[in-house]
Design an enzyme around this catalytic site. Structure first.
Site, mmCIF file in Angstrom:
data_model
loop_
_atom_site.group_PDB
_atom_site.id
_atom_site.type_symbol
_atom_site.label_atom_id
_atom_site.label_comp_id
_atom_site.label_asym_id
_atom_site.label_seq_id
_atom_site.Cartn_x
_atom_site.Cartn_y
_atom_site.Cartn_z
ATOM 1 N N TYR A 277 32.198 64.132 -5.398
ATOM 2 C CA TYR A 277 31.369 64.795 -4.384
ATOM 3 C C TYR A 277 30.731 66.065 -4.943
ATOM 4 O O TYR A 277 29.514 66.271 -4.871
ATOM 5 C CB TYR A 277 32.236 65.132 -3.164
ATOM 6 C CG TYR A 277 31.538 65.989 -2.131
ATOM 7 C CD1 TYR A 277 30.603 65.434 -1.261
ATOM 8 C CD2 TYR A 277 31.814 67.361 -2.024
ATOM 9 C CE1 TYR A 277 29.947 66.221 -0.318
ATOM 10 C CE2 TYR A 277 31.170 68.152 -1.079
ATOM 11 C CZ TYR A 277 30.235 67.582 -0.236
ATOM 12 O OH TYR A 277 29.591 68.359 0.695
ATOM 13 N N SER B 251 25.872 72.378 -1.023
ATOM 14 C CA SER B 251 27.244 72.625 -0.609
ATOM 15 C C SER B 251 27.803 73.776 -1.429
ATOM 16 O O SER B 251 27.362 74.004 -2.561
ATOM 17 C CB SER B 251 28.101 71.378 -0.863
ATOM 18 O OG SER B 251 29.463 71.664 -0.618
HETATM 19 N N1 NAD Z 1 30.148 69.957 7.226
HETATM 20 C C1 NAD Z 1 30.403 70.653 6.140
HETATM 21 O O1 NAD Z 1 31.378 71.369 6.050
HETATM 22 C C2 NAD Z 1 29.484 70.608 4.964
HETATM 23 C C3 NAD Z 1 29.717 71.464 3.892
HETATM 24 C C4 NAD Z 1 28.880 71.412 2.805
HETATM 25 C C5 NAD Z 1 27.847 70.523 2.792
HETATM 26 N N2 NAD Z 1 27.619 69.684 3.848
HETATM 27 C C6 NAD Z 1 26.530 68.746 3.760
HETATM 28 O O2 NAD Z 1 25.754 68.794 4.939
HETATM 29 C C7 NAD Z 1 25.132 67.544 5.124
HETATM 30 C C8 NAD Z 1 25.290 67.107 6.566
HETATM 31 O O3 NAD Z 1 26.629 66.956 6.860
HETATM 32 P P1 NAD Z 1 27.254 67.082 8.314
HETATM 33 O O4 NAD Z 1 28.335 68.036 8.208
HETATM 34 O O5 NAD Z 1 26.209 67.307 9.309
HETATM 35 O O6 NAD Z 1 27.894 65.628 8.467
HETATM 36 P P2 NAD Z 1 27.666 64.475 9.525
HETATM 37 O O7 NAD Z 1 28.542 63.359 9.102
HETATM 38 O O8 NAD Z 1 27.809 64.999 10.888
HETATM 39 O O9 NAD Z 1 26.165 64.069 9.262
HETATM 40 C C9 NAD Z 1 25.751 63.340 8.154
HETATM 41 C C10 NAD Z 1 24.755 62.298 8.588
HETATM 42 O O10 NAD Z 1 24.250 61.637 7.440
HETATM 43 C C11 NAD Z 1 24.165 60.263 7.729
HETATM 44 N N3 NAD Z 1 24.249 59.516 6.477
HETATM 45 C C12 NAD Z 1 25.281 59.369 5.657
HETATM 46 N N4 NAD Z 1 24.961 58.586 4.633
HETATM 47 C C13 NAD Z 1 23.683 58.224 4.803
HETATM 48 C C14 NAD Z 1 22.786 57.411 4.088
HETATM 49 N N5 NAD Z 1 23.156 56.789 2.967
HETATM 50 N N6 NAD Z 1 21.550 57.256 4.557
HETATM 51 C C15 NAD Z 1 21.173 57.868 5.703
HETATM 52 N N7 NAD Z 1 21.978 58.625 6.431
HETATM 53 C C16 NAD Z 1 23.225 58.804 5.992
HETATM 54 C C17 NAD Z 1 25.318 59.980 8.623
HETATM 55 O O11 NAD Z 1 25.120 58.794 9.361
HETATM 56 C C18 NAD Z 1 25.355 61.235 9.485
HETATM 57 O O12 NAD Z 1 24.612 61.080 10.645
HETATM 58 C C19 NAD Z 1 25.710 66.603 4.099
HETATM 59 O O13 NAD Z 1 24.844 66.496 2.991
HETATM 60 C C20 NAD Z 1 26.959 67.319 3.694
HETATM 61 O O14 NAD Z 1 27.377 66.994 2.399
HETATM 62 C C21 NAD Z 1 28.425 69.708 4.936
#
Ligand code: NAD
Ligand code: ZN
Length: 703
Positions: free
Chosen positions: A592, A579
């Protein structure tokens, strides 16, 4: 009854097909459509033909586009297709009179390959579908409708020392018998002459191969074919009844066979060097277990397969393993090396002056008593089909042994088919494999925005993907969507909470069992939370560290033994989704952001530790991926909007866009592109890196 009791009590019987002709459907069809209907009915019935096997034809009257006159046209399944799923455009159409005229170019068996070159000259109506090498079988027979199929029950007769006598016993001379001859023009001529000399026959068994039969209408031809297969199946079932197959079971079915397969497949896959990466397919179906557990297993397996269809898919013979030695890496390495040596020796013994160079010498089929059947190929569908074809070969051996001795294809004949110049030309015409063909990826959080986009990106370039997510319904839904988009073979899903050690271990075992190993881990499952330090509870702190730090550790640790196996094939890749907040401090998100920072540093530690094994570890740092992300569906959106004092809808998206240096939205597909780069060989020389995908954020510049 359980499988064990079932297979030790009595042989698995042959399925007996029944007609599925529906006159209400057929009545509305044109002659060409009737041929298609009949072909699809035959091809979609697994008791009739295996994938891609067999061909059907009709000689129809058509208006010649050149002369406007009626002319007889042979409609025959074209090269390559599958009669079960083909459409009308899968048929080659050729002038029947021109096909018959070709015989003046034929002087004898040495002309078989040359004759194939004349087929395109007979094309009717500029049809681009190439005619197959079986075309002469259809054109030279003077019948309106002809079916040629390879059903297990028929090949069982065709590949048995007792087959000719059984053919006589079942059909009393109505079905003829031709000795083995490789498909081609000569076989067509032999068949035509045989039928001329035996005008009463209604079909002919082709030894070591299949059957060809005919009738005056599409319906009669279909029912004739089905009837002959049913006759053969019923006959064999009467011989098999009441006793176990293959001399009876001598090995007990292992209750943890699936786990054994999961442990074994990545190790075998890692040993299959010197060629493209392989994908595996495991089966413990009743046929496979009946065979591998039987007394006659080693003897029959060594004979190899019979029908060319089976043989081309499964290689000359399977590799058999001793279940007591599976833990021994040196044993496995020796067995694979021995197999390759045997294959090379076969090539040297049989090659001809103009044979193409030796192809991949690794085994395709691996059989393990008590465990089942494992197949390997450069893509999942081919691996699955190879397994299914070996299942057909098992059925053939069971039937053949019930009426005599099973006869495998002669080695030189097998070689001449495998290294046939026409077959080689077909291989040369195949499109180059996609960059990730043969690669297997596991994506945690695969049901989420970034995870699903990443999985799609990897699959688009040929990878197989295991989606792992704790959200059971969501991950199944995403998997089903991908199965429609990319095909059901290349995607699987597993419910896995990355904070649960046992579930993580099981997810990787499932990946090994379903695909054979792992090349790419995308650690992505994540959550987001927001709270000022004084309001950050231990529970909130732990939740972030459990998922984002420990979760990445647990998934990497379980992936490691699988990834390590791929060093000789060019290595493997781990991609962490970090991130912006891992490198740039964030207000009111200390749990976080610091957990993300821990994961990013874990990636660097693992890059160091993975290098000797060819494991690369890199990180992609996204920021503000709002569209498509479920993280932004919940409280995080409100909390972040609250932190900036704006509304949580369009204003928030606008805020992030404007905050970026490039003033652009960041989408899940943008993150997927960076993951793809780090997962693929394009970044083969990069490890320990971070790629920011955030539309530009100076605070997050790595320094
Ligand atoms: N969207 C953003 O702006 C952003 C920015 C920086 C980092 N990220 C990172 O990207 C990654 C994906 O995020 P996203 O935006 O696609 O979110 P999202 O919520 O769409 O997807 C995350 C997925 O992870 C699954 N998940 C959560 N906890 C879990 C666990 N303990 N075991 C198994 N599965 C689990 C959820 O069910 C979900 O399907 C994350 O690590 C997030 O921190 C996202
Ligand atoms: Zn055939």
């Amino acid at each position: 009854m359980n499988v064990q009791a079932q297979i030790s009590a009595a042989a698995i019987p042959f399925a007996v097909p029944a007609s599925r002709w529906d006159e209400a459907v057929a009545a509305k069809l044109s002659p060409a459509e009737l041929l298609l209907y009949r072909s699809n009915l035959l091809g979609s019935d697994l008791t009739v033909t295996n994938f891609g096997g067999g061909n059907t034809s009709a000689k129809l009257s058509e208006t010649d586009p050149l002369t406007g006159e009626e002319t007889e046209v042979l409609w025959v399944k074209g090269s390559g297709g599958d009669i079960g799923s083909m459409k009308l455009d899968g048929f080659a159409t050729l002038y029947q009179d021109k096909l018959l005229g070709l015989e003046k170019h034929y002087a004898g068996p040495d002309d078989d390959d040359k004759m194939v070159g004349y087929l395109p000259h007979c094309t009717f109506n500029l049809n681009a579908r190439a005619a197959s090498i079986d075309t002469p079988l259809h054109s030279l027979l003077p019948f309106a409708h002809v079916d040629h199929v390879h059903p297990d029950a028929i090949i069982a007769l065709a590949a048995s020392s007792g087959g000719e006598a059984a053919t006589q016993e079942i059909w009393g001379g109505k079905i003829g018998w031709l000795p083995w001859k490789r498909p081609g023009y000569t076989l067509g001529v032999q068949l035509r002459d045989y039928v001329k000399a035996n005008p009463h026959v209604e079909g002919v068994m082709l030894a070591g191969h299949g059957i060809i039969c005919w009738a005056d209408s599409a319906k009669a031809c279909y029912e004739h074919t089905i009837g002959l297969i049913a006759d053969a199946a019923n006959y064999l079932n009467s011989k098999l009844a009441g006793k176990p197959a293959f001399g009876g079971a001598v090995t007990v079915i292992s209750s943890d066979r699936a786990a054994i397969a999961a442990g074994l497949m990545p190790r075998l896959r890692g040993l299959m060097t010197g060629a493209r990466r392989k994908v595996g397919h495991y089966s413990d179906d009743a046929e496979a277990l009946e065979f591998v557990n039987s007394a006659e297993f080693e003897r029959l397996a060594a004979l190899g397969t019979s029908c060319p269809d089976h043989f081309l898919r499964t290689k000359i013979a399977p590799l058999t393993l001793d279940p007591a030695k599976l833990e021994d890496d040196a044993y496995l390495a020796q067995k694979i090396a021995d197999y390759r040596d045997l294959y090379a020796a076969y090539y040297e013994r049989c090659k001809r002056a103009n044979s193409p160079a030796m192809r991949d010498a690794n085994p395709v089929v691996v059989l393990v008593p008590g465990v089942g059947r494992i197949t390997f190929a450069t893509d999942k569908t081919t691996a699955r089909l190879a397994g299914e074809f070996y299942g057909n070969a098992i059925n053939v051996m069971r039937g053949a042994e019930a009426i005599g001795d099973y006869i495998a294809l002669d080695e030189q004949e097998a070689f001449d088919i495998e290294y046939w110049l026409l077959e080689e030309a077909k291989l040369q015409r195949m499109p180059a494999p996609k960059p990730l063909a043969g690669r297997i990826a596991l994506v945690t959080g695969g049901a989420g925005g970034i995870g699903a986009a990443t999985a799609a990106r990897l699959m688009a370039d040929g990878a197989c993907v295991m989606l792992a997510d704790r959200a059971a319904d969501a991950v199944d839904e995403v998997r089903d969507g991908f199965a429609k988009q990319f095909g059901k073979d290349v995607v699987r899903s597993v419910v896995c909470d990355v904070t649960d050690e046992a579930q993580v271990a099981e997810a990787f075992a499932a990946c090994a069992r379903e695909f054979g190993g792992l090349d790419i881990l995308v650690a992505n499952a994540g959550i987001a939370s927001s709270a000022p330090i004084e309001e950050t509870t231990v529970e909130l702190w732990d939740r972030n560290y459990d998922v984002l730090a420990q979760g990445y550790f647990l998934t990497s640790r379980s992936a490691w033994p699988l990834l390590k196996r791929m060093k000789e094939q060019g290595g493997s890749s781990v991609v962490f989704i970090g991130s912006k907040n891992a490198v740039a401090a964030a207000t009111n998100a200390s749990a976080y952001a610091s957990a993300k920072a821990a994961a990013n540093h874990l990636a660097r530690c693992l890059a160091l530790e993975g290098a000797p094994y060819g494991i690369r570890v890199n990180t992609v740092n996204p920021d503000a991926v709002i569209k498509g992300s479920r993280i932004w569906d919940g409280d995080w959106r409100k909390e972040r909007a609250g932190a900036y004092g704006i509304d949580s809808g369009a204003e928030l998206e606008e805020h992030y866009r404007n905050r970026s240096m490039l003033k652009r939205d960041v989408l899940p597909s943008d993150i997927a592109e960076a993951v793809y780069f780090l997962a693929s060989d394009m970044s083969a020389k990069s490890t320990g890196n971070m790629v920011n995908v955030d539309a530009g954020n100076a605070q997050a510049f790595t320094r």
